[in-house]
Structure formats: structure tokens, C-alpha cells
Design an enzyme around this catalytic site. Sequence first.
Site, mmCIF file in Angstrom:
data_model
loop_
_atom_site.group_PDB
_atom_site.id
_atom_site.type_symbol
_atom_site.label_atom_id
_atom_site.label_comp_id
_atom_site.label_asym_id
_atom_site.label_seq_id
_atom_site.Cartn_x
_atom_site.Cartn_y
_atom_site.Cartn_z
ATOM 1 N N ARG A 165 7.231 -6.861 -42.647
ATOM 2 C CA ARG A 165 8.458 -7.678 -42.717
ATOM 3 C C ARG A 165 9.555 -6.901 -43.454
ATOM 4 O O ARG A 165 10.447 -6.338 -42.847
ATOM 5 C CB ARG A 165 8.149 -9.020 -43.422
ATOM 6 C CG ARG A 165 9.196 -10.095 -43.177
ATOM 7 C CD ARG A 165 10.406 -10.030 -44.087
ATOM 8 N NE ARG A 165 10.063 -10.088 -45.514
ATOM 9 C CZ ARG A 165 10.928 -9.838 -46.482
ATOM 10 N NH1 ARG A 165 12.180 -9.509 -46.190
ATOM 11 N NH2 ARG A 165 10.558 -9.896 -47.749
ATOM 12 N N ASP A 166 9.462 -6.791 -44.746
ATOM 13 C CA ASP A 166 10.498 -6.126 -45.543
ATOM 14 C C ASP A 166 10.622 -4.650 -45.170
ATOM 15 O O ASP A 166 11.718 -4.080 -45.170
ATOM 16 C CB ASP A 166 10.149 -6.267 -47.031
ATOM 17 C CG ASP A 166 11.320 -5.924 -47.946
ATOM 18 O OD1 ASP A 166 12.435 -5.730 -47.440
ATOM 19 O OD2 ASP A 166 11.112 -5.851 -49.169
ATOM 20 N N HIS A 220 8.071 -9.309 -56.862
ATOM 21 C CA HIS A 220 8.390 -8.384 -55.772
ATOM 22 C C HIS A 220 9.347 -7.345 -56.369
ATOM 23 O O HIS A 220 10.531 -7.630 -56.566
ATOM 24 C CB HIS A 220 9.046 -9.197 -54.640
ATOM 25 C CG HIS A 220 9.561 -8.391 -53.490
ATOM 26 N ND1 HIS A 220 8.998 -8.449 -52.233
ATOM 27 C CD2 HIS A 220 10.578 -7.508 -53.396
ATOM 28 C CE1 HIS A 220 9.665 -7.643 -51.414
ATOM 29 N NE2 HIS A 220 10.632 -7.061 -52.101
ATOM 30 N N HIS A 272 10.982 -3.491 -56.623
ATOM 31 C CA HIS A 272 11.288 -2.271 -55.877
ATOM 32 C C HIS A 272 11.211 -1.039 -56.775
ATOM 33 O O HIS A 272 11.266 -1.140 -57.997
ATOM 34 C CB HIS A 272 12.674 -2.378 -55.244
ATOM 35 C CG HIS A 272 12.683 -3.258 -54.027
ATOM 36 N ND1 HIS A 272 13.633 -3.191 -53.060
ATOM 37 C CD2 HIS A 272 11.832 -4.228 -53.634
ATOM 38 C CE1 HIS A 272 13.380 -4.091 -52.118
ATOM 39 N NE2 HIS A 272 12.291 -4.731 -52.443
ATOM 40 N N CYS A 275 15.883 -1.224 -50.532
ATOM 41 C CA CYS A 275 17.225 -1.674 -50.857
ATOM 42 C C CYS A 275 18.258 -1.125 -49.876
ATOM 43 O O CYS A 275 18.554 0.066 -49.890
ATOM 44 C CB CYS A 275 17.550 -1.196 -52.267
ATOM 45 S SG CYS A 275 19.209 -1.563 -52.774
#
Lengths: 300, 300
Positions: free
Chosen positions: B15-16, B206, B208, B239
Site C-alpha cells: 500500500r504505502d 508508523h 519513516h 515521504c
Amino acid sequence: MRLPEKVTIIEVGPRDGFQNVKDFIATEDKKRIIDSLVSAGIQNMEITSFVHPKAILQMADAMELAMSVTYTEERLRKIALVPNARGAQSAVACKVGEVSYVISASEAHNKANVNRTIEESEAELRKIRETEPALKVRLDIATAFGCPYAGKIGKEQIYRLIGTGIQEGIEEIVLCDTIGIANPRQTAMLAADVRQRYPDTRFTFHLHNTRGLGLANILAAMQEGIDSFETSVGGLGGCPFAPGAAGNVATEDLVNMLDHMEVSHGICQEKLLEAAAYVRQTVHAELTGNMLDACKYENI
Amino acid sequence: MRLPEKVTIIEVGPRDGFQNVKDFIATEDKKRIIDSLVSAGIQNMEITSFVHPKAILQMADAMELAMSVTYTEERLRKIALVPNARGAQSAVACKVGEVSYVISASEAHNKANVNRTIEESEAELRKIRETEPALKVRLDIATAFGCPYAGKIGKEQIYRLIGTGIQEGIEEIVLCDTIGIANPRQTAMLAADVRQRYPDTRFTFHLHNTRGLGLANILAAMQEGIDSFETSVGGLGGCPFAPGAAGNVATEDLVNMLDHMEVSHGICQEKLLEAAAYVRQTVHAELTGNMLDACKYENI
């Protein structure tokens, strides 16, 4: 979260970083990089390595370079790496007042790295102390967190070398994760352990980012009171056993973490990023640090 | 070092990760990657996003893909991201029993991300709960650690959204560091804070790796009792504001850290690295995870 108020950062890019770069970096470029780092507020630096050019060609200009770095001791604590008493003599001749001397915690790595047994390395350390008694010496213990040949490293192997260092009047021991295998739990335990056992010795941690754990390991060490770390501008250097892998923790990545956690260090991140950008432009090596590519948000 | 015994890893690569890849990944390749991740022992996964193809073309095959992933609930907890009630209906139609719904902690980011005010997003969440009462919903709070537009995020903004979630019967809140700006001290404080304030809510972080702090932040969160994390195979995604920068924490990098610290997670690192290598081979995106490039030492 318990953290030190202030951390000492020792820049090792011009030594550990450059020695892993294949193409020769012109002496004047090396000098410019060192100057830009000092301008950014770096106060502790390994500026070169007095090794035989046959071993590391990149360091063939060690004497010329060292003599050209003429900052006062207040402005820059100049350190050079030396593999033997001959290197120590060169350091003294070039007015470098402090050297790092490396012994591996594992016999196999020591043999591979300097072609000596640990005992022979200890004897050479004594020789350095005898022939250059005024020279300040710090002891780097390589593979302290794990060895590519010998695997896990027992604590008694580390204690033995710390003991040797203390016996030789050494005040600072650098525990090095040469292959970037350390994990935060191990790092915290070792930090707590050596601080308790050797309260009068200063410990610096040299942690690589090979597996992305560099900053997590520094965090773990700081939580146990370690307040001195070696890092490299741009993340230059690192583990010769893992080509393509990340190297040292990038100085600017550590500075970013410390700035955001309000731990002081005396370095100006903006100027440091300029120095890192100059390194990227000048040195033929992939920089694996994160901050150079991260967006800036002025308001955070 | 106090750490959880067991950690839940939620794989968000499909997904991400995929949504940040420009070139369309063939549906069968997506399916193969999902299968290889399940084979490696991944038990929780965001498999796709039911967004309009005009918003994210990469997700145009969401329904076809979701219907092809037919593992039992015991084998794989299937999650999809939905931006609205329509997406929730699609999820139900495809037999996806759980969805993530995103609201940003900052008005400016919510507007940029989904073109709604936070109030409008909250209203849409209520609509999802009303129209699909049997659907399990988790709430992702984006920019919870800092916003590219609004800067620092006040805790009351986060509390407001957690309150909205709890009011809507949501059991799991995901605190997202959308731009990778979090630092370990902040992460630890927020973790301790939300756990104390909302003892009946499950919190997933979550985080990064934009500034190299992903694993350090996970470590800090774990030390405060957080035991659920979202990561992405190979470090895919991340990002969109920082092209070239590192993305999500790579699942295999977290697995490595947990393995070495003896925190269990149920994933086989060897098979996971095979899955990551397949992703590198198949997906046109630079993988920023560390483990794929790090040397293996069998004896450590």
C-alpha cells in the site's frame, strides 16, 4: 528518556572515511574538507592515518596534510591513526599531539587487519608509549561488537584490551563496531558494563550504520551515559566487508538527532551540511548519510 | 533495556510502498510479492488502497488484487486503506474485513492530502461506520510528529483525533510520522503519554526513515511499551515531499534489529530477504533498506 546534556562528536571522515575511497583525493581537497568541517564547529577530528602508502595509498600525503592543519588545540583537537611506533614518530614530527591505536578484540580480525597477534599489537603499543611518552594515545578496540571471522566477542576479550590500555596510561578507549553488527540491547549492556567496571576511563563509541542501526545504537549508548561518539561526514567510510552497504553514521545525521532531542554538541548543522555537500561534490564515493537528501522544514 | 517480548509487524509495502512507485506494477507481480511476504511469515498487511485511480493510478487494480488474496484470516490479517465510505464499500465487496482511514493532525496537511477539513474527515469516518458497521476500522493519524506545512503538532490535536476514533468504536490508532521528522525523545514521550491516557486503545506506530531515525524511534517507542509497528519491505515508499530520501523503515531492517535483541515477531528473515530481493528485481524504485546490502555473517 535519560540522556547526556552534552555529547562530544569526533569526526573521522578524513581518516576512516577517506581510507575507504579508492580514487586519490587531492591533498588540497582533503584540506578544504577539513577546513569546512572546522568552520562548522567540529572540535575533534581524526585528520589522517600515518600508515605505509603500500597499505593505504589514500594516506600517502599524511605528513604533508597533517602539517598543513595548523589550528590551535582549543579550536581543533587533532588526532591521527597510527598502526605502529613509526607512525607515532611521524605524528610527533607533524605536531599531531594525539593518536588512535587499534587492536581488534578478535585474534582473527587483528591478524587480517594488521598482520599481528593481539600480543604483538600490545607489545607495539608499549613501544609507542616508550618511544613517544609525551604523545597522547587512545585505544580503539575493533570488532568489539562482533567479528566477521570469529563471530561473537566475549566480554573478557574486551576487558583484556581495556586492561592493557589502562596499564599503558591510556585515558580513552574507543569501542568500535567495525562491521555494523551491534544491536541496541547489546550496546546498552556493554555501555553500562564498561562504565561501571572502569569509572575513571573515558569511553567513546564508534558505531557503523551497515544495518541501519547506527543512530539506534548511539541512542542506546547515550541512555547508559556514553557521551562521546565517532561519526563521519556524509556517512563516508565504513565496512570494507560489505561493499554497497552503509558506512559510518553520518555526522549530520547524529547532529540532527541531537538537535531535535536538545542535546548540545557545538556544531552548526547548516554549515555541516554545506561541508557534506562539498564532500559529495569532491570525493568519488557514494554518501550514505540521510540528511543530505531529506527535506528541510524551517518551521519544525 | 526494557522491551516487549513480542512485536506485531504490519507490512505496508503493497500500500504505502507501491503508491509511491510511478511505473505501474503488474497486478500479478503485486500478487507475487504479497504471496512471498506471506510465505516469509508476514501475518498483517495493508494489501492495497481503495482510492480513485485518478488520485493514485497505481491502485487502479485494487479490487482485482484484493479479491485474489484469499488467505484465511488466521494466515493473513488483510487491511486496505480507504479514503471514504465508497472505498469502504469496495473493501467489503472484496471481502477485506479491515480498513485504515487517515486523518491528518494538521488542517493544512489534511487539506493537501484529502482536500477536506479535519471536521469533514471526521464526518466521513462516521459515515463509514454507519454504512459499513461490520467493517473493522483503524484510524491513521498522519503528521502526528510534525507537519511540512504547519510545523510542530500540539498534543491536543492528536488527542482530539484519538477521541474521535474512540467515539466511533475504533480499537487501534496508528500514529504516523508522515515526513520522518520524529526524534526518539519525542517518540518516547508521545508513546508513554498515549498509553497512559488511553489504556484500552491499541497504538501502532508508523515511523519513516527519512532522516535515518526510523529504528531509533521504534526502539524508543518499544521502551515505552509500544509493540506494533508498520514497516515496508525494502523500505519502499515514504515521504513524497522528499524525493531521493529514505522512505519507510524496511521490514527486514526491523526484523534484523528484533532478531538480534531477541524480541519475537514470527517472520523468517531469510525468506523476507528473498521477498525483498524479488521486489528489487520487479519494482522500478530505489530500495532504501539496509539489510539487502549488508553482509551476512552466519556465526553472529
